[in-house]
Design a protein around this motif. Structure first.
Motif: not given
Length: 808
Positions: A484-491, A500-503, A540-545, A562-563
């Motif tokens: 999965a692609q790294p997007v950003t890191r925060l707290e 992360f973003a799914a491919t 298996p299910e990327p998303g807000p949860e 995230l998807s």
């Protein structure tokens, strides 16, 4: 199994470049042979080009906020000599030409600046930016001819006066100055120009020149910057893709591109160009789109832009620079036409007004799909750029055989020590690449061998992405690899969160220390024997949860997955003094203590991580168009109804269209310029065009925001006039034509818009994309205005308050 071996990179060469901050600067900026360094840390800037003099000064600030929201932290801009000194001896830096005000505004918004001072700039500006009076002087431009230098000297002195005190070393935003542009065979002249500029008082830590076309640049005087475009308007009107553009979709150690500006050279480059071992790989003209010339009108989809940018990043770029990032318009306030054309000896006819470039931000500030696609990469760069900047390129053991190889998977690794990033590009314009099935990578990274993913996967056609190797999630938790692609890191609530973003088509997997405790919506996968000290979990299910908690020896960290679709909406926005993750279909502009959204939608969803949570210190959002917050997984979500903010109707009235003259006289097919390519219709031809009068509803453009007149028509070329004055023009190439009316609000309200449309001559030789060919062929038979609509782009401002203050 696809295999790649890395090795320990050599120590970069340093101290050989006569540039960098002067002694005593708090966070000095310098360059070595591999990277830029700001203070004590490598810096990988993201640069976007925006021409201040080609955009109304009243809108600079809002557009710069948009540019910043796209992840740009360095703004490049040209100075065009013929705009500032159209008449010899009369220098202008007022109004839209006020470079000092523009640079100061960039500084206020925490954007660095690279000024491209010429004297020859090009940018499809008349004579490359040279004033007409200069062309009549008895001198040899672009050389060390004393007569020419004597004319440049006062111009440089005027620029220096405008920019005094704005250098990075003086706590200003200017970090770089480019001299000249696309000069291939005058190295001593480039050296002279830098010396002249410095003597005049122009200051910057970095000095650059364009290096493509095997440019002969004086060694260790200027940093060579490179480029690459998805398409080329400067090619002939042949069918199909411009061949040399293929190379930009392969990972390669080759930086140069002999195609850019090839139509301005009398012969192919004979030299070898700058010594790549002495300079970092920096770019200034990665295609944010492509201009439209009369004879060749390429269509550039978002994926063509984002995959090219990712491929350059995966090829070792340590300075991502886009041309253009924000479209603009040729100046109409000049005494002479300001665009390049056959009449000035240029090989190509450009529109008289539009310089939209199909850029991520359009001629009137429109937000294009490429904006979000690039922003996702920029989030990664801002998060991991310091590490990436010190990671050289490594190519696989068995890579593509050449430009026509469409069967080998294109991939690379950038790494240093036991950390790195794996890049894949399976997209190419015009010629779709095949799906790659049963793919697995083996990377020998330092003393470790990483095999990923846990099982073979299919890389779909069009996919382009980055996967991390040895990614630090915080508190001692190391992700050995992820699919999965790294997007950003925060707290979030004091706990580190890695996003992360799914491919597309690939289940996100994470290789973690075997002793870690994982909770959340994940399942444990079977790992190879070589990974006995690690475990692999999948989501298996990327998303807000899809929020995983990984607990290591030093405490918990979280991984949010995230998807692919949600990741394109992801933005990092500073709210209440804290960086927050926001999901929205429109850019969210942080402006002091408020957020602003430009949108033409009647309904918009906004979700934020860590806002409106139960802790009293959290921030809260408010606004007349904002619904009550509701939970959406780990996000808080609001619905925005923009019409509620200003009381305007959700859908404005349609303009009234009157056909004044339905028939048009077909202009003859003409050729011109040094390459004898098809020439655009003349001013006189439009006197015999089909004519439509468009009357706007009362109140159009009175409110804050933009009113876009969106037109579809059948024809070859069209122009728009208000009270007899040309305001916009268009060479038909497929997409609807949009004209921003806000800057012409008063005259448009009084006079309306007159549209003139011309057909294409039966023997006219013009290229358009294959998907648009049928539409252009119709223009040989007839002309018509097929639709005219108004699109209201509102500016919605949301208030930000502290939950703690509210409780008090």
């Amino acid at each position: 199994m696809l295999t790649l071996h890395t090795q320990h990179p050599p120590v970069p060469l340093s101290g050989h470049l006569p540039m960098g901050s002067r002694a005593g600067v708090p966070a000095p900026l310098r360059a070595d042979s591999r990277k830029l360094v700001r203070g004590d840390e490598p810096w990988l800037p993201v640069m976007g080009e925006f021409h201040f003099s080609r955009y109304p000064a009243a809108e600079w600030r809002e557009e710069l906020l948009k540019i910043r929201a796209g992840g740009i932290d360095l703004l490049a801009t040209y100075l065009f000599w013929n705009q500032h000194e159209e008449e010899r001896g009369t220098l202008r830096f007022d109004g839209d030409l006020d470079i000092r005000r523009f640079v100061e505004l960039c500084g206020e918004l925490e954007l660095y600046v690279s000024v491209r001072i010429g004297p020859w700039s090009h940018g499809e500006c008349r004579n490359g930016g040279f004033p007409d009076w200069l062309m009549r002087e008895d001198c040899s431009p672009r050389t060390d001819d004393p007569a020419y230098l004597a004319l440049v000297e006062p111009y440089y002195a005027a620029i220096a006066r405008e920019l005094r005190g704005l250098s990075y070393d003086d706590e200003g935003p200017i970090v770089a100055v480019q001299v000249e542009n696309e000069l291939y065979d005058q190295p001593e002249h480039l050296r002279t120009l830098r010396a002249m500029a410095e003597r005049a008082g122009i200051e910057a830590p970095l000095w650059t020149a364009t290096g493509w076309g095997a440019a002969d640049i004086p060694a260790d005087v200027l940093l060579p910057l490179y480029g690459g475009y998805p398409e080329a308007f400067w090619e002939d009107a042949h069918e199909g893709w411009a061949r040399e553009m293929r190379r930009h979709y392969f990972f390669t150690a080759i930086r140069d591109d002999h195609a850019i500006g090839a139509d301005l050279r009398s012969s192919a480059p004979a030299g070898t160009g700058p010594d790549d071992r002495r300079y970092p790989y920096a770019t200034c003209e990665l295609g944010g789109g492509m201009a439209i010339a009369y004879h060749r009108r390429p269509l550039v989809p978002a994926a063509d832009v984002s995959s090219l940018a990712l491929t350059k990043l995966g090829s070792g770029s340590v300075w991502q620079g886009y041309y253009l990032y924000h479209g603009c318009s040729q100046r109409l306030a000049q005494a002479l036409p300001n665009q390049e054309s056959h009449s000035t000896g240029y090989p190509n006819d450009l529109p008289a007004v539009t310089y939209d470039f199909q850029a991520p931000l359009g001629e009137y500030g429109q937000v294009r799909p490429s904006f979000a696609a690039l922003r996702l990469q920029h989030l990664l760069i801002h998060d991991s750029g310091a590490a990436l900047a010190d990671m050289p390129l490594f190519l696989p053991d068995d890579g593509p055989a050449g430009l026509d190889d469409r069967t080998s998977l294109r991939w690379s690794v950038r790494s240093h020590g036991d950390r790195g990033f794996l890049f894949v590009n399976n997209h190419q314009p015009h010629e779709p690449l095949p799906h790659h099935e049963r793919v697995r990578f083996q990377v020998h990274l330092g003393e470790r061998t990483l095999t990923l993913p846990a099982r073979e996967v299919t890389i779909p056609s069009g996919a382009h992405f980055v996967w991390p190797l040895g990614y630090e999630a915080g508190r001692g938790v190391r992700v050995e690899w992820a699919s999965a692609q790294p997007v950003t890191r925060l707290e979030l609530d004091g706990t580190p969160v890695s996003v992360f973003a799914a491919t597309a088509g690939v289940t996100p997997q994470f290789c973690l220390p075997s002793g870690a405790v994982v909770s959340g919506p994940a399942r444990v996968e079977t790992s190879d024997a070589q990974d006995a000290d690690r475990m692999v979990v999948s989501v298996p299910e990327p998303g807000p949860e899809a929020l995983l908690t990984v607990t290591g020896p030093e405490g918990p960290v979280r991984l949010l997955v995230l998807s692919e679709e949600q990741a394109l909406r992801a933005q990092r926005v500073r709210i209440g003094g804290v960086d927050r993750l926001v999901l929205c279909d429109e850019p969210v502009l942080a402006d002091g203590d408020s957020l602003r959204i430009h949108t033409a939608r009647t309904r918009l969803e906004l979700a934020a991580l860590g806002v409106e949570r139960e802790d009293a210190a959290a921030c809260r959002l408010g606004g007349p168009c904002l619904s009550e917050p509701r939970a959406d997984g780990v996000f808080t979500r609001w619905t925005l109804t923009p019409g509620a903010a200003d009381g305007r109707a959700a859908s404005p009235q349609r303009p009234t269209v009157e056909c004044v003259r339905a028939e048009a006289v077909v202009p003859p097919a003409r050729t011109g310029g040094s390459h004898h390519r098809a020439s655009a219709p003349l001013d006189a031809d439009f006197d015999a065009a089909a004519v439509y009068r468009i009357t706007l509803p009362a109140g159009t453009s009175e409110a804050d925001g933009e009113e876009l007149l969106r037109l579809t028509y059948t024809g070859d070329a069209a122009r728009a006039y208000v009270d007899g004055q040309l305001i916009a023009d268009h060479f038909w190439y497929g997409p609807a034509w949009e004209i921003g009316l806000h800057r012409f609000a008063g005259p448009v309200a009084e006079h309306g818009v007159e549209l003139r449309i011309l057909p294409l001559a039966p023997d006219g030789e013009v290229y358009v994309d294959a998907t648009a060919r049928q539409g252009l062929e119709a223009a040989r038979e007839r002309v018509s205005l097929d639709s005219a609509d108004l699109v209201s782009v509102r500016r919605i401002t949301l208030t930000v308050t502290s939950g703690a203050e509210d409780d008090e």
